[in-house]
Scaffold this active site. Structure first.
Site: not given
Ligand code: C2E
Ligand code: MG
Ligand code: MG
Length: 544
Positions: A321, A379, A411, A441, A498
């Protein structure tokens, strides 16, 4: 026009400059007339223009002394140039002086009358045209006045926001809303029983300046500002939020006071309360700043992506991802939570998704050249999907990098998916038919029915990490996850868990029947170069 005149009268510096100009004009006209005595009558007429100006713009005594001097000079010049014609210097002098003095007196007295009239009307500056309440200019005047007094005692400034102003105005009309504001102001004055001043700051905001050294008890605030007011026999409910700061401690101008109160107001929304006092610890929201910088960040390639592998129940890794990061030159590496929620609502999210497709498909191609055939999840927001021709744009990027549509997963959050619209459905259908997969998601936080998802061709749901992370301690979450897995299996949708943070959790989830896992137990999100090394080290898992 009347506002302009009064503004002008208050501006002493401009008045001084004009005074000098008029005086110079009189002298220049006089001298010009002296050099060209034949054109005497035209120039003397021009002199009257200068006299009129000076009499109109300055206090009578200034205009009078100025015009007596000018009259003496002019009279003298006039007399000298005409002396050959009739020889009476004294007569000319008296005549010119007489004209100048009488013109100044007539115009000056008339002007004083006009000004008296307007000064009486000056209040129009300080009251709102529609509600009759004191406005922001009145607040500015009063604050300036207190500041000029010097050594002022602390005064509390409270800003009351009527949060549901738009709803009230829409439901009952503006006239009734104005009455509501008037009632609210009266009510505030009565309930605080103190000599406070009230100001209508905006359509939906009332400012209250308390007398020196008087505070308010935040607990009684809600009681004092009753939430239902009866206007024209209609009970109207209004929802208020209040922020406060202290003059002169937190600011000595209206701008500063309002800025501090707005910050306190934002904090009330953040804390889900209805009152907050300003404190220097409250930080101005960075989000507005960041939104403004986003377009430039895309151009400067400050936006990067980190990749997190997703493991299947069999232990193979064929999915990654892409998670956005902002390598901000001043603030360091920013996470999506710092800027995505606000960005999602703007047009810039379309630019971000284009950038994301280009950036990530390019990297996916690099991985395939290194021998890793991965599926990549990006995403996207519902706003992206609602864009006309979104499907064609995605397919054209895939074509550019010579990648099959089946390598791409988009997603969408469950929240976004619920806001279904014709255009997004069309885009989802077109992309699904071409082979692009859609995953939901953060599943579980909304109310999407799995049957509905199947209908839209959704292949997979990602069970929100809030259910997974504390599943071991919380039997209800475990039961929920269990039922989601069972229902997903029944309708033929695969599941991704997740937030899998430990190996024990991974085992439990595997036994529960989850198909894929994502979380720190497998790997943290990492930059592309690290991902390449990680995949090399785990090469055995990357082929099924
Ligand atoms: P998401 O798509 O549900 O991504 C998973 C989030 O959970 C990611 O946070 C990831 O770093 C975090 N994560 C993964 N494994 C674990 C774990 O074991 N424990 C915990 N506590 N967290 C974990 P991140 O990178 O901060 O992203 C947050 C959200 O931001 C993403 O949730 C997604 O909804 C959004 N996002 C990320 N990249 C993009 C993008 O390019 N475009 C858009 N529109 N949204 C994005
Ligand atoms: Mg998620
Ligand atoms: Mg995601």
């Amino acid at each position: 026009m009347e506002r302009l005149l009064l503004l002008y009268l208050r501006d002493k510096r401009t008045a001084g400059i004009v005074f000098l100009c008029i005086f110079l004009l009189q002298i220049i006209i006089g001298l010009a007339f002296y050099r060209y005595p034949d054109y005497d009558s035209n120039f003397t007429h021009l002199m009257y223009v200068a006299v009129t100006f000076s009499a109109f713009f300055f206090p009578l005594w200034i205009a009078l002394s100025q015009n007596i001097v000018a009259g003496l000079i002019m009279g003298h010049i006039y007399a000298v140039t005409n002396v050959s014609r009739n020889g009476n210097i004294g007569g000319f002098l008296m005549l010119t002086l007489g004209y100048f003095i009488s013109a100044t007196l007539i115009i000056g007295l008339l002007k004083n009358k006009i000004i008296d009239f307007y000064l009486r009307k000056e209040e129009i500056f300080y009251v709102d045209e529609f509600t009759g309440l004191h406005n922001i200019s009145a607040l500015s005047r009063d604050v300036r006045h207190f500041k000029e007094q010097g050594n002022v005692q602390p005064m509390l400034f409270l800003l009351v926001e009527i949060v549901n102003q738009k709803e009230i105005s829409t439901a009952f009309g503006m006239q009734l809303y104005y009455k509501l504001l008037q009632k609210l102001e009266q009510q505030v004055k009565i309930s605080f029983q103190t000599d406070l001043k009230t100001y209508q700051i905006h359509l939906n905001m009332l400012g209250i300046l308390f007398p020196p050294n008087e505070g308010i008890d935040s607990r009684s605030l809600q009681k004092r500002i009753a939430q239902t007011v009866e206007v024209d026999n209609i009970p109207i409910f209004f929802n208020v939020a209040c922020g406060s700061c202290v003059f002169p401690r937190d600011g000595t101008t209206v701008d500063e006071l309002l800025q501090k109160c707005f910050l306190a107001l934002l904090e009330t929304f953040r804390r889900n309360q209805n009152y907050c006092e300003y404190s220097p610890n409250l930080k101005a929201p960075q989000k507005v700043l960041l939104l403004g910088q986003m377009q430039n960040a895309l151009e400067q390639e400050e936006i990067v992506f980190h990749y997190q592998p997703i493991m299947s129940a069999q232990g193979s890794i064929q999915h990654i991802e892409a998670l956005v990061r902002w390598d901000h030159p001043q603030m360091g590496l920013l996470l999506p939570s710092d800027f995505i929620p606000d960005l999602e609502l703007t047009e810039i999210s379309d630019n971000l998704v284009e950038y994301a497709l280009d950036y990530n498909l390019h990297n996916l191609k690099q991985l395939s050249l290194l021998g890793f055939d991965m599926h990549l999840a990006i995403n996207v927001t519902i706003k992206n999907l609602q864009k006309v021709q979104f499907a064609q744009r995605v397919l054209s990027f895939l074509k550019r990098y010579r990648l099959k549509p089946s390598v791409l997963i988009l997603e969408i959050t469950e929240r976004g998916f619920l806001a279904d619209a014709e255009e997004s459905n069309r885009n989802i259908k077109e992309l699904s038919e071409s082979g692009v997969s859609f995953h939901i998601d953060d599943f579980g936080v909304g109310f999407t029915s799995l049957g509905n998802l199947r209908k839209f061709g959704i292949r997979s749901i990602k069970i929100d990490q809030s259910f997974i992370i504390d599943m071991q301690e919380d039997p209800i979450n475990r039961a929920l996850v269990d039922s989601v897995i069972a229902m997903a299996k029944a309708v033929g949708i695969s599941t991704v868990a997740e937030g899998v943070e430990s190996v024990e959790m991974l085992d439990i989830l595997r036994k529960m029947g989850v198909d894929y896992f994502q979380g720190y137990a497998i790997a943290r999100p990492m930059p592309f170069e690290e991902l390449c090394v990680w995949l090399q080290e785990n090469r055995g898992q990357t082929t099924e």
